[in-house]
Enzyme design. Structure first.
Site, PDB file in Angstrom:
ATOM      1  N   ASP A  14      32.354 -10.773  44.986  1.00  0.00           N
ATOM      2  CA  ASP A  14      32.555  -8.934  45.261  1.00  0.00           C
ATOM      3  C   ASP A  14      32.034  -8.572  46.311  1.00  0.00           C
ATOM      4  O   ASP A  14      31.224  -7.512  46.898  1.00  0.00           O
ATOM      5  CB  ASP A  14      30.458  -8.266  43.787  1.00  0.00           C
ATOM      6  CG  ASP A  14      31.193  -8.965  43.078  1.00  0.00           C
ATOM      7  OD1 ASP A  14      32.265  -9.049  42.524  1.00  0.00           O
ATOM      8  OD2 ASP A  14      30.072  -9.278  42.181  1.00  0.00           O
ATOM      9  N   ASP A  64      37.702 -11.012  35.262  1.00  0.00           N
ATOM     10  CA  ASP A  64      36.170  -9.634  34.940  1.00  0.00           C
ATOM     11  C   ASP A  64      36.416  -8.578  34.876  1.00  0.00           C
ATOM     12  O   ASP A  64      36.419  -7.675  35.444  1.00  0.00           O
ATOM     13  CB  ASP A  64      34.798 -10.040  35.421  1.00  0.00           C
ATOM     14  CG  ASP A  64      33.628  -9.094  34.378  1.00  0.00           C
ATOM     15  OD1 ASP A  64      33.801  -9.129  33.453  1.00  0.00           O
ATOM     16  OD2 ASP A  64      32.288  -8.942  35.156  1.00  0.00           O
ATOM     17  N   MET A  65      37.758  -8.501  33.609  1.00  0.00           N
ATOM     18  CA  MET A  65      38.173  -6.858  33.473  1.00  0.00           C
ATOM     19  C   MET A  65      37.325  -6.435  32.274  1.00  0.00           C
ATOM     20  O   MET A  65      37.875  -4.668  32.560  1.00  0.00           O
ATOM     21  CB  MET A  65      39.320  -6.977  32.583  1.00  0.00           C
ATOM     22  CG  MET A  65      40.498  -7.853  33.862  1.00  0.00           C
ATOM     23  SD  MET A  65      40.407  -6.458  35.147  1.00  0.00           S
ATOM     24  CE  MET A  65      39.694  -7.050  36.539  1.00  0.00           C
ATOM     25  N   LYS A  66      36.076  -7.110  31.305  1.00  0.00           N
ATOM     26  CA  LYS A  66      35.752  -6.529  30.534  1.00  0.00           C
ATOM     27  C   LYS A  66      36.904  -5.444  29.367  1.00  0.00           C
ATOM     28  O   LYS A  66      36.564  -4.041  29.380  1.00  0.00           O
ATOM     29  CB  LYS A  66      34.775  -5.211  31.150  1.00  0.00           C
ATOM     30  CG  LYS A  66      33.925  -6.359  31.797  1.00  0.00           C
ATOM     31  CD  LYS A  66      32.244  -5.633  31.805  1.00  0.00           C
ATOM     32  CE  LYS A  66      31.558  -6.613  32.621  1.00  0.00           C
ATOM     33  NZ  LYS A  66      31.988  -7.209  33.921  1.00  0.00           N
ATOM     34  N   ASP A  69      39.883  -1.131  24.505  1.00  0.00           N
ATOM     35  CA  ASP A  69      40.979   0.019  23.962  1.00  0.00           C
ATOM     36  C   ASP A  69      41.430  -0.255  22.474  1.00  0.00           C
ATOM     37  O   ASP A  69      40.705  -1.344  22.359  1.00  0.00           O
ATOM     38  CB  ASP A  69      42.303  -0.395  24.827  1.00  0.00           C
ATOM     39  CG  ASP A  69      42.890   0.789  25.018  1.00  0.00           C
ATOM     40  OD1 ASP A  69      43.024   1.871  24.362  1.00  0.00           O
ATOM     41  OD2 ASP A  69      43.253   1.801  26.140  1.00  0.00           O
ATOM     42  N   GLY A  71      43.766  -2.653  19.911  1.00  0.00           N
ATOM     43  CA  GLY A  71      43.662  -3.355  19.612  1.00  0.00           C
ATOM     44  C   GLY A  71      45.276  -3.616  19.929  1.00  0.00           C
ATOM     45  O   GLY A  71      45.685  -4.783  20.804  1.00  0.00           O
ATOM     46  N   THR A 119      24.747  -6.299  32.246  1.00  0.00           N
ATOM     47  CA  THR A 119      22.880  -6.860  32.574  1.00  0.00           C
ATOM     48  C   THR A 119      22.177  -6.022  32.928  1.00  0.00           C
ATOM     49  O   THR A 119      21.472  -6.176  33.710  1.00  0.00           O
ATOM     50  CB  THR A 119      23.244  -8.568  33.061  1.00  0.00           C
ATOM     51  OG1 THR A 119      24.219  -8.366  34.052  1.00  0.00           O
ATOM     52  CG2 THR A 119      23.487  -9.624  32.189  1.00  0.00           C
ATOM     53  N   ARG A 182      19.092 -15.163  39.765  1.00  0.00           N
ATOM     54  CA  ARG A 182      19.180 -14.466  41.181  1.00  0.00           C
ATOM     55  C   ARG A 182      17.554 -15.598  41.618  1.00  0.00           C
ATOM     56  O   ARG A 182      16.988 -16.089  40.321  1.00  0.00           O
ATOM     57  CB  ARG A 182      18.116 -13.607  40.923  1.00  0.00           C
ATOM     58  CG  ARG A 182      19.113 -12.193  41.067  1.00  0.00           C
ATOM     59  CD  ARG A 182      20.014 -11.718  42.067  1.00  0.00           C
ATOM     60  NE  ARG A 182      20.570 -10.169  42.396  1.00  0.00           N
ATOM     61  CZ  ARG A 182      21.561 -10.487  41.962  1.00  0.00           C
ATOM     62  NH1 ARG A 182      22.002 -11.627  40.875  1.00  0.00           N
ATOM     63  NH2 ARG A 182      22.870  -9.235  41.811  1.00  0.00           N
ATOM     64  N   GLN A 191      20.184  -5.789  39.329  1.00  0.00           N
ATOM     65  CA  GLN A 191      20.488  -6.761  37.785  1.00  0.00           C
ATOM     66  C   GLN A 191      19.018  -5.980  37.465  1.00  0.00           C
ATOM     67  O   GLN A 191      18.498  -5.923  38.301  1.00  0.00           O
ATOM     68  CB  GLN A 191      20.191  -8.047  38.198  1.00  0.00           C
ATOM     69  CG  GLN A 191      21.898  -8.312  38.469  1.00  0.00           C
ATOM     70  CD  GLN A 191      22.779  -7.922  37.716  1.00  0.00           C
ATOM     71  OE1 GLN A 191      23.087  -7.668  36.217  1.00  0.00           O
ATOM     72  NE2 GLN A 191      24.539  -8.190  37.623  1.00  0.00           N
ATOM     73  N   GLY A 211      26.324 -13.458  43.035  1.00  0.00           N
ATOM     74  CA  GLY A 211      27.533 -13.069  44.048  1.00  0.00           C
ATOM     75  C   GLY A 211      26.671 -12.915  44.749  1.00  0.00           C
ATOM     76  O   GLY A 211      26.767 -13.739  45.743  1.00  0.00           O
TER      77      GLY A 211
END
EC number: 4.1.1.23
Length: 232
Positions: A14, A64-66, A69, A71, A119, A182, A191, A211
């Site tokens: 990040d 990490d696209m999450k 949409d 299917g 989170t 952490r 977080q 990160g």
């Protein structure tokens, strides 16, 4: 492929851009074998970065696209991403999304990880999003079970829910990956549901995502090694 024990630690890239990411990976060297590339990096050359780290440096990659949409769109997107020889890809944990992602990933080694509840969210945030009543942890476990039933290879969940998810019968041989980790004394940042790296692994996580406590450290390599040394 044999993976290093170090791959329990996934470092989140990040940082501002791909150049800074490559510099960090160079500095960390062999101490870190697994990296997460998120949406913030996607427009800064994220897929090229993933390819460089994977093909040229032999690192494992978590994209990490999450994705969320209909299917058909999810399936097509995942099929395209599967060509990059990635290790993990996140999608939202809604069953129709998970099923579509698994179709798109068919024939590849890419694992589909389902996001339960971010989170960074607490119960007040869920209320604002019109999510049904109930304790956050209980909702996470319920969503995890449904995602497993839909075929998810693993779950993204906070370390505070890892033990409950690991206890699910459906969780046998499935992955649990925990952000919100952490080291003791570290700033929480954005977080809200956190635990130490050692606690997350003890509670059932296979991988922890860290990160800022690494890339913002005065000595990132030492920070990464300290985390690895703390793991049970």
């Amino acid at each position: 492929m044999t993976h290093s024990p170090n791959d329990r630690l996934i470092v989140a890239l990040d940082v501002p851009n791909a150049v800074a990411s490559l510099k960090l990976a160079e500095d960390l060297g062999d101490a870190v074998t697994f990296y997460k590339i998120g949406l913030g990096m996607l427009t800064g050359g994220g897929l090229a970065l993933a390819n460089e780290l994977k093909q040229e440096q032999g690192k494992r990659i978590f994209l990490d696209m999450k994705l969320f949409d209909i299917g058909a769109t999810v399936e097509a997107a995942v099929r395209g991403l599967a060509q990059f020889d990635l290790d993990f890809l996140t999608v939202h944990g809604d069953p129709h999304v998970v099923r579509a992602a698994k179709e798109g990933a068919a024939g590849s080694n890419m694992k589909i990880l389902a996001v339960t509840i971010l989170t960074s969210l607490d119960r007040a945030d869920l209320d604002a999003c019109l999510i049904k009543d109930g304790a956050t942890a209980d909702l996470v476990v319920e969503r995890a079970g449904r995602a497993f039933d839909a075929g998810a290879d693993g779950i993204i969940a906070s370390p505070q829910e890892a033990a409950m998810i690991r206890a699910l019968p459906e969780a046998a041989d499935r992955l649990i990956v925990t952000p919100g980790v952490r080291p003791a004394g570290a700033d929480l940042g954005d977080q809200k549901r956190v635990a130490t790296p050692a606690q997350a692994i003890t509670d059932g996580a296979d991988h922890i995502v860290v990160g800022r406590p690494i890339w913002a450290a005065a000595n990132p390599t030492q920070a990464a090694n300290d985390i690895l040394a703390s793991l049970p």
